[in-house]
Design a protein around this motif. Sequence first.
Motif, PDB file in Angstrom:
ATOM      1  N   ALA A 284       9.254   3.070   7.537  1.00 14.89           N
ATOM      2  CA  ALA A 284       9.195   4.358   6.855  1.00 14.89           C
ATOM      3  C   ALA A 284      10.554   4.696   6.250  1.00 14.89           C
ATOM      4  O   ALA A 284      10.646   5.228   5.142  1.00 14.89           O
TER       5      ALA A 284
ATOM      6  N   VAL B  46       8.540   2.084  -6.761  1.00 16.03           N
ATOM      7  CA  VAL B  46       7.350   2.743  -6.248  1.00 16.03           C
ATOM      8  C   VAL B  46       6.556   1.736  -5.428  1.00 16.03           C
ATOM      9  O   VAL B  46       5.915   0.845  -5.973  1.00 16.03           O
TER      10      VAL B  46
ATOM     11  N   PRO C 141       0.326  -0.857  -4.718  1.00 14.80           N
ATOM     12  CA  PRO C 141      -0.326  -2.066  -5.228  1.00 14.80           C
ATOM     13  C   PRO C 141       0.360  -2.670  -6.458  1.00 14.80           C
ATOM     14  O   PRO C 141       0.225  -3.852  -6.716  1.00 14.80           O
ATOM     15  N   MET C 142       1.107  -1.866  -7.218  1.00 16.30           N
ATOM     16  CA  MET C 142       1.681  -2.379  -8.454  1.00 16.30           C
ATOM     17  C   MET C 142       3.071  -2.993  -8.272  1.00 16.30           C
ATOM     18  O   MET C 142       3.602  -3.603  -9.188  1.00 16.30           O
TER      19      MET C 142
ATOM     20  N   LEU D  47       0.814  -1.212   0.000  1.00 18.66           N
ATOM     21  CA  LEU D  47       0.000   0.000   0.000  1.00 18.66           C
ATOM     22  C   LEU D  47       0.852   1.267   0.000  1.00 18.66           C
ATOM     23  O   LEU D  47       0.345   2.362  -0.169  1.00 18.66           O
ATOM     24  N   GLY D  48       2.159   1.099   0.222  1.00 19.22           N
ATOM     25  CA  GLY D  48       3.013   2.268   0.303  1.00 19.22           C
ATOM     26  C   GLY D  48       2.866   3.004   1.620  1.00 19.22           C
ATOM     27  O   GLY D  48       3.245   4.153   1.749  1.00 19.22           O
ATOM     28  N   ILE D  49       2.255   2.348   2.620  1.00 17.93           N
ATOM     29  CA  ILE D  49       2.087   2.976   3.927  1.00 17.93           C
ATOM     30  C   ILE D  49       2.918   2.216   4.949  1.00 17.93           C
ATOM     31  O   ILE D  49       2.676   1.043   5.194  1.00 17.93           O
ATOM     32  N   PRO D  50       3.915   2.867   5.536  1.00 16.50           N
ATOM     33  CA  PRO D  50       4.768   2.163   6.485  1.00 16.50           C
ATOM     34  C   PRO D  50       4.050   1.893   7.797  1.00 16.50           C
ATOM     35  O   PRO D  50       3.321   2.743   8.298  1.00 16.50           O
TER      36      PRO D  50
END
Lengths: 325, 505
Positions: free
Chosen positions: B334, B346, B349-350, B325-328
Motif C-alpha cells: 500500500a 497509475v 490494468p493499463m 489491479l491497483g489493490i495492495p
Amino acid sequence: MTLKLTRRLSLALAASAALAATAPAFASDWKPSKPVEMVIMAGQGGGADRLARLFQSIIQKENLASMPILPVNKGGGSGAEALRYLKDKEGDNHVIMATLNSLYTTPLRTDIGVNIEEFTPIARMALDTFVLWVNADSDIYTLDDYVAAVRASGGQWKMGGTGTGQEDSLVTSMLENEFGLEITYVPFKGGGDVAKNLVGGHIDSTVNNPSEQLGFFTAGKSRPIATFTPTRLAAFPDTPTMTELGHELVYDMQRSFVAPAGMAPEAVAYYTEMFEKLNASEEWQTYTSEKSLAPDFLTGDALGEYFLVEREKHASLLEMSEQGS
Amino acid sequence: MELLGYLGEGFATSLMPINILIVMIGVTAGLFIGAMPGLGSVNGVAIVLPITFIVPPSSAIILLCAIYYGAMYGGAISSILLGIPGASTAVATTFDGRPMAQQGKAGLALIAAAAASFVGGTISVVLFTLFAVPLADVALAFGPAEEFALVLLAFTTFVGLGGDDVLKTIIMICLGLVLSAVGLDLISGDPRLIFFDQPGFYSGISFLVLAIGIYGVGEILYTIETQKSAPQVTPAKITFRELWYGLKEINKLWKTMSFGSFLGFFVGMLPAAGATPAALMSYGIAKLLSKKPETFGKGAIEGVAAPETANNAASTGSLLPMLTLGIPGSPTTALLLGGMVMWGLVPGPMLFIEQPDFVWGLISSLYTANLFAVLVNLALIPLFVWALRMPFTVLCSLVFVLCLVGGFAPSQKLHDVWLIVGFGVVGYVLRKADYPMAPLVLALVLGPLMERSFRQTLIAEQGNMMAFVERPISGTFMAIAALFFVLPMLKHVKRLLRRDLSPAE
C-alpha cells in the motif's frame, strides 16, 4: 523520563498559547519532534486510502512537513477503530486523521463513546463524488436498464460497498427509496475491494468513487451508469447525472483531516498551514481535475460547523435508510 | 520473446552500478529493520519513501523493493535467535527456528531461512515475470466464498495432524477464533468482547502481540524453569565448512521449498490474504506432507524452510494485485502504491501497457534484490550467531526487553505490553499442559478474514450455505479441505490396522 518532560512542556506551551490565543507568531515556532501518524479511517486501496497516501507523498515531496508522515490504516468497524484510536490520543500533537463521511455515520449508528465535536478540525481538502457502476460485461447501459434489472432480480441484486451505514450504503438506500427497489447490500473492507469484486463478477453493481474505478474503467472493465453529482463529471462526459434524469439524488463525500481533542493550538496552526500549502500545490490541483474531485478547502471553526451540519443531515439519512430496510 | 526483450531492458537499468549500490544499501538496511522486533518492512519503506523523491522513479522503486526483500529475510533472524518474531510474517518461523537454535543449530537454521527465502523469492519472481498479466484474472476470480474456502483449507492443514492431539488442536483454534472476535464487529461496527471495559480492546488483539507473548515471554519462562539459574551459553559457532554442510542439507528440502514458493506466491496474490497467512499455511502443509510430522515444532529444518519460502514468495505475489489491479495485498505494498501515485504512475490494468519501462525495471530489480539479500544475509550469519554466545542471564533479560519493546512499537499502547506479559504466562502454562501453539496463532491471523468472507457470502447469497460448494473454485477448495481433514485419520487407521496385524504374523 524525557517523554514525561516533553509532555509537560507541551502542556505548558498549550496553556501559554491559550492565553495568547490570537498570536499566530506561535505557528512557526512549533514543529513536530517525531514522525507524524496519519490515521486513515478506511482499509487499504479504497478512495480514502489512496487520497491519504497521495497527500502523504505530496507532503514529503514538497517538503511541507519537517518530519515524515506515516499513514496507518484503521478501517475496522466502519472506521470505529480509528475513531476510538483518535479519542485515546487526546492531547497528542503527532497524530492527524484522514476522515470521510463515516466520521458522522459511525458514531451515530453505534455508541462507541466518541463525540466528534471534541476532535480538532484541521482542514477539508475536497468533496468526492459518487457514480453508479456496473460490470462492462453486463447488458445495462442506462439507468432505466439498471432499474429494470434490479426489479427483475427480485431482491437478489447484489450491491457492494464499504461498511453498513457508511456512505455507499446510504447512497444505496437513496436509490432504493427513489425507485422503490429492494437491493442486497454486501459490505466489504474498502472501496478497492469493492471495485475488484465488481470486475470479478462477485457483485452486480457499486457506487464507487471515480478514483476507485478509474483504472478498471480505462481498461474497459467497468461501466458508469449515472453520477450522483449536481453537474456532469469532466472525466465521464457521456455519463448523465441523476438530476438530469429527473431524480434528485446528490451525495458527496468530504475528505478532511481532524486531530485529537486538546491538540496544542500551535500544532493546529502548523498542520493547517501544511494543508494550505498542500492545497495550493500543482500536483493536488491536477489530481482533482483528473479524478473528478471538487477541491473545496475549509479550515478551523468553519469546518467544525460544517461537520455538525453534516452530522444532522446524516442522522436523518440514516433514519431513512433504517426505515427502508 | 517480447517478454525477454522487456526483461533485458529492465536489467540494463537495474544492473547500473549506482542501482547495484542502491540495492546493497537497501537489502542491508532492510535486513536490520526486519530483524528488529516491532519494526518490519512497513516501517522501513515508510521511513525511506520521502528520500525516494530525489532519485528517478526506477531507482526509487529499486531501493524500496530492496528494503522490502531485505526485511523479509531479516524477520527470520530474531525469530530463530531470540524466539521473538522480527516481523509479523516471520511468526511461523519461530515454531521450529527457536528449537533449532536451542539445540545449538542456530547457524543451520539461519542458513536454511536465507536459502529458503532465496528460493521462494526467485521462484515467485519467475512466476511473476511469466504470468503477471494473466494471473490478475485469477485474483479477480476470488470473491468472498473463495476466500472463505481457502481459509478453511488453511485450518484443516492444522487439524488432525499426526503427532498432535486433535482435540487440543481444535481447542486452540477455537480459542484463537474467540480472540480474533475481540474488538469491533467487522460489518456493523458494534463493540464485542471488550474485556473489563478496557478501551485497548476496541482495536482487537494483534496476533503479533500474542506471538511475542507466547513465543518470546512464554519461552523465557519455560527456559528459566528447565535450566534453573545455571549460567548457560548456547554453543553456537559457525565456520565455512558448516555453511557448506548447511547448504547441502538445504538441498534435501526441494519439495518443501518449491511447494512453499507456489503456495506463497498464490496466497500473497490475493488482496485479502498476504505473507503472514501464506507462511502459516505453508508450515501446515509442510507438516502434513512430511514423513516425520512429529519432529515439527521440535526443531525440524523443514519447519523453518516452509514458512520462509512462502513469506518471500508472498511478498512478490502481493505486488501483483497492486500493479495489475491497483489493490495492495499488504500494508507495505500500500505504501509502494502511494509512492507510485506520486511518481505519476497509475497502477491498474493499463500499467503494463502504458509504462513497460517502469514495470520491467521493477521486475528485474526483484531478481537483483533477491540475489544480494541472500549474499548479505549469509555473510552476516556468523555475526548474528555470535550474539547468542552471551551468558544466558544476560540474553534472557535482553530478550525480555526486546519482547516488550517489540510489542509496544507498532501500536504505542501500554495495553499491548500488559497483554504480552499476560499471554506469556498463559503460553507457559499451556505449553506445560502440552497444547500446540501454532494453531492458536493461525486462528488469530485468519479469524477476521474467515469471519468477514463467511458473512459476506451469506449476505450476498441470501443465507444459502450451499454457495460455498456450488462455485467451482471454492467447491474445489472445500473438497481438498475435507480430504486434508480425513487424510491423517486414514493414516491413523492404517497404522492401527498394521499394529493389529503384526502380532498375527
